[in-house]
Design a protein around this motif. Structure first.
Motif, short mmCIF file in Angstrom:
data_model
loop_
_atom_site.label_atom_id
_atom_site.label_comp_id
_atom_site.label_asym_id
_atom_site.label_seq_id
_atom_site.Cartn_x
_atom_site.Cartn_y
_atom_site.Cartn_z
N ASP A 92 0.85 -1.19 0.00
CA ASP A 92 0.00 0.00 0.00
C ASP A 92 0.89 1.24 0.00
O ASP A 92 1.91 1.26 0.68
N PHE A 117 -7.40 -4.37 -9.33
CA PHE A 117 -8.01 -5.54 -8.70
C PHE A 117 -8.08 -5.37 -7.20
O PHE A 117 -7.07 -5.19 -6.53
N GLY A 118 -9.30 -5.40 -6.69
CA GLY A 118 -9.54 -5.37 -5.24
C GLY A 118 -9.94 -6.76 -4.78
O GLY A 118 -9.76 -7.75 -5.50
N PRO A 119 -10.49 -6.84 -3.58
CA PRO A 119 -10.94 -8.15 -3.10
C PRO A 119 -11.96 -8.74 -4.08
O PRO A 119 -12.77 -8.00 -4.63
N ARG A 132 -11.07 -13.93 -13.32
CA ARG A 132 -11.27 -12.47 -13.50
C ARG A 132 -10.06 -11.83 -14.18
O ARG A 132 -10.18 -10.79 -14.82
N ARG A 148 -2.33 -4.08 -9.24
CA ARG A 148 -2.52 -5.37 -8.58
C ARG A 148 -2.98 -6.39 -9.62
O ARG A 148 -3.33 -6.02 -10.74
N GLU A 152 -1.90 -11.09 -6.15
CA GLU A 152 -2.56 -10.93 -4.85
C GLU A 152 -2.99 -12.30 -4.30
O GLU A 152 -3.09 -12.48 -3.10
N ASP A 153 -3.22 -13.23 -5.20
CA ASP A 153 -3.68 -14.56 -4.79
C ASP A 153 -2.57 -15.42 -4.18
O ASP A 153 -2.84 -16.53 -3.70
N ILE A 156 -1.64 -11.28 -0.44
CA ILE A 156 -2.57 -11.10 0.69
C ILE A 156 -3.24 -12.43 1.07
O ILE A 156 -3.46 -12.71 2.24
N VAL A 157 -3.51 -13.23 0.06
CA VAL A 157 -4.18 -14.51 0.32
C VAL A 157 -3.30 -15.42 1.18
O VAL A 157 -3.78 -16.10 2.09
N LEU A 162 -6.35 -16.55 3.38
CA LEU A 162 -7.72 -16.42 2.88
C LEU A 162 -8.20 -17.70 2.22
O LEU A 162 -9.40 -17.89 2.04
P1 AMP Z 1 -6.35 -0.76 -3.30
O1 AMP Z 1 -5.35 -1.20 -4.33
O2 AMP Z 1 -5.82 0.24 -2.34
O3 AMP Z 1 -7.64 -0.34 -3.94
O4 AMP Z 1 -6.71 -2.02 -2.38
C1 AMP Z 1 -7.20 -3.19 -2.93
C2 AMP Z 1 -7.19 -4.24 -1.85
O5 AMP Z 1 -7.71 -5.44 -2.42
C3 AMP Z 1 -5.79 -4.58 -1.34
O6 AMP Z 1 -5.80 -4.65 0.05
C4 AMP Z 1 -5.53 -5.94 -1.95
O7 AMP Z 1 -4.66 -6.73 -1.19
C5 AMP Z 1 -6.92 -6.51 -2.03
N1 AMP Z 1 -6.99 -7.62 -3.00
C6 AMP Z 1 -6.67 -7.58 -4.29
N2 AMP Z 1 -6.80 -8.79 -4.86
C7 AMP Z 1 -7.20 -9.62 -3.88
C8 AMP Z 1 -7.50 -11.00 -3.84
N3 AMP Z 1 -7.39 -11.78 -4.92
N4 AMP Z 1 -7.90 -11.52 -2.66
C9 AMP Z 1 -8.01 -10.74 -1.58
N5 AMP Z 1 -7.75 -9.43 -1.55
C10 AMP Z 1 -7.34 -8.87 -2.69
#
Ligand code: AMP
Ligand code: MG
Length: 297
Positions: A92, A117-119, A132, A148, A152-153, A156-157, A162
């Motif tokens: 971040d 890409f967010g959650p 996706r 992203r 991320e998979d 953060i995963v 997760l």
């Molecule tokens: P931002 O880039 O600040 O908009 O934050 C996006 C958030 O989504 C970040 O905390 C990422 O870690 C999270 N994120 C992106 N892809 C995934 C994913 N596949 N699984 C879980 N969280 C994700």
């Protein structure tokens, strides 16, 4: 077009890229012995050590990059299958948005596809993690930017557990296989990790809090992720080394200085397009005949 490195020394007194005849890609590529913890996020790797000079040098790449972009598009009109995907990853506040803007500044907006890409949504969660991502790939003949990505998979995963370990641990090979298949089909990956220090992140978060016009960028959840800094660095270390392949290498960009980050990224983009060397398709009509037809029409 295409002189590789005409840039000056870094500020460490070491021979600069020009003397060693190294490209920015050579300087930043993740190899087998790579250690993320050994990369200094404030380092000037090559090129101008001065902010204004670096900004000007990056801007000077616009003419070249936009020409390559047009050629790439033209090539696809002639049946070419190539496309470029720039993947931006980083902690971040590492500047993924700013880096995307830097690419935007040296290219034509037409032909540039941005995706972040967010959650995953409920629907995305039910699908394979690459589902996706596949849907977001840039069309042939164009350049895509991912803010992203599928990484991320395994970031953060992995850090947040997760999904169960036996699932995420298989994803490195899955990602490599998937990237290989796409590469064979004409997609070129430019995978960049923007590497900032923990101190710089703290400063950037404080800056956001200090400025009401930046509050929209501040996410209290970032502080929770920040507490897992070391686990994230470890997850990046593994992803960078396991998924830096000869067909889709990773590049790590020291990103504490925004102007240097942008200079490095702009050069990575230019070098990548130079190597792709997209070509205008052959003319499929007789120019003289057509000239006569136009003149007589
Ligand atoms: P931002 O880039 O600040 O908009 O934050 C996006 C958030 O989504 C970040 O905390 C990422 O870690 C999270 N994120 C992106 N892809 C995934 C994913 N596949 N699984 C879980 N969280 C994700
Ligand atoms: Mg954020």
């Amino acid at each position: 077009m295409g002189k590789k490195n005409k840039k000056k020394n870094n500020d460490a007194g070491e021979p600069g890229a020009a003397e060693q005849n190294l490209s920015v890609r050579d300087l930043l590529r993740v190899g087998p012995d790579f250690q993320l913890s050994a990369v200094d996020p404030r380092r000037i790797v090559a090129g101008p050590a001065d902010k204004a000079e670096a900004r000007a040098a990056a801007a000077a790449l616009e003419g070249e990059v936009t020409e390559w972009q047009e050629r790439l598009f033209a090539e696809s009109k002639g049946g070419g299958q190539r496309r470029l995907l720039i993947v931006l990853q980083g902690m971040d506040t590492s500047g993924k948005g700013g880096a995307a803007k830097a690419i935007d500044r040296i290219s034509e907006p037409i032909g540039l596809r941005m995706r972040s890409f967010g959650p995953p949504t409920r629907e995305e969660k039910r699908r394979h993690f690459l589902w996706r991502i596949n849907r977001a790939l840039p069309p042939v003949g164009s350049i895509g930017i991912f803010d992203r990505s599928h990484y991320e998979d395994v970031l953060i995963v992995r850090v947040r557990n997760l999904v169960p370990e036996d699932i995420w641990s298989g994803r490195y090979d899955e990602i490599n296989d998937w990237e290989k298949k796409l590469t064979d089909g004409g997609l070129v990956f430019l995978k960049c990790m923007l590497h900032i220090s923990k101190e710089e992140q703290q400063q950037r978060l404080l800056d956001r809090l200090a400025d009401p016009t930046k509050h929209w960028k501040y996410n209290p959840g970032d502080v929770d992720e920040r507490q897992l800094w070391d686990q994230y660095q470890e997850a990046y270390q593994v992803a960078l080394t396991r998924c830096s392949t000869d067909y889709a290498p990773w590049y790590v960009i020291p990103a504490d200085r925004k102007w240097h980050r942008d200079w490095l990224l702009s050069n990575l983009v230019a070098e990548t397009l130079r190597e792709m060397n997209p070509q205008y398709p052959p003319t499929d009509f007789d120019v003289e005949v057509e000239k006569a037809r136009v003149e007589n029409s």
